[in-house]
Design an enzyme around this catalytic site. Sequence first.
Site, short mmCIF file in Angstrom:
data_model
loop_
_atom_site.label_atom_id
_atom_site.label_comp_id
_atom_site.label_asym_id
_atom_site.label_seq_id
_atom_site.Cartn_x
_atom_site.Cartn_y
_atom_site.Cartn_z
N CYS A 70 1.04 -1.04 0.00
CA CYS A 70 0.54 -0.05 0.31
C CYS A 70 1.15 1.44 0.02
O CYS A 70 2.15 1.06 0.01
CB CYS A 70 -0.78 -0.39 1.13
SG CYS A 70 -0.48 -0.01 2.65
N HIS A 103 15.84 -13.80 11.04
CA HIS A 103 14.88 -13.69 12.19
C HIS A 103 13.63 -12.96 12.71
O HIS A 103 13.72 -13.89 14.14
CB HIS A 103 16.19 -12.01 12.90
CG HIS A 103 17.29 -12.01 12.69
ND1 HIS A 103 18.11 -10.70 13.89
CD2 HIS A 103 18.65 -12.59 12.35
CE1 HIS A 103 19.53 -10.63 12.74
NE2 HIS A 103 19.56 -11.98 12.50
#
Length: 148
Positions: A70, A103
């Site tokens: 977006c 991670h």
Amino acid sequence: MDTQPLPIGFACDHAGLEIKRALMKHVAELGYEVRDFGTDTSDSCDYPDYAHPLAEAVEAGAVYPGIGLCGSGNGIGMTLNKHQSIRAALCWNDETARLSRAHNDANVLVLPARFVTVEEAMRMVDIFLSTTFDGGRHRRRVEKIPVV
């Protein structure tokens, strides 16, 4: 036994349409199947209408990973992350894309369409798709994310 990768799911609002189309073409050329959850028009629209179906498809195992866009990335990212098993990561450069997978085991890449170029977006998608989760100490942190 060889398994086919799942299709990559895409969703965007009107601000992300141009980059989404370029990314879908790019990943299809890399050999991935794509699934488009919309929008397919540049008319103003509401990102939740496309984010929720993408999140539900990732949760159901119908697509993996997802890519959402977006204008700022914030709205679609917030919407995606309302789903319990979605880990949508808003990324704006190569390192945040890499770390979101390595991670955080992100399962949806979120891009801010008004702040990245098509080339930057393609590079981040390539990094996101080629990076694996490091596990180890990161696994216990990711396991603490869902609310039980």
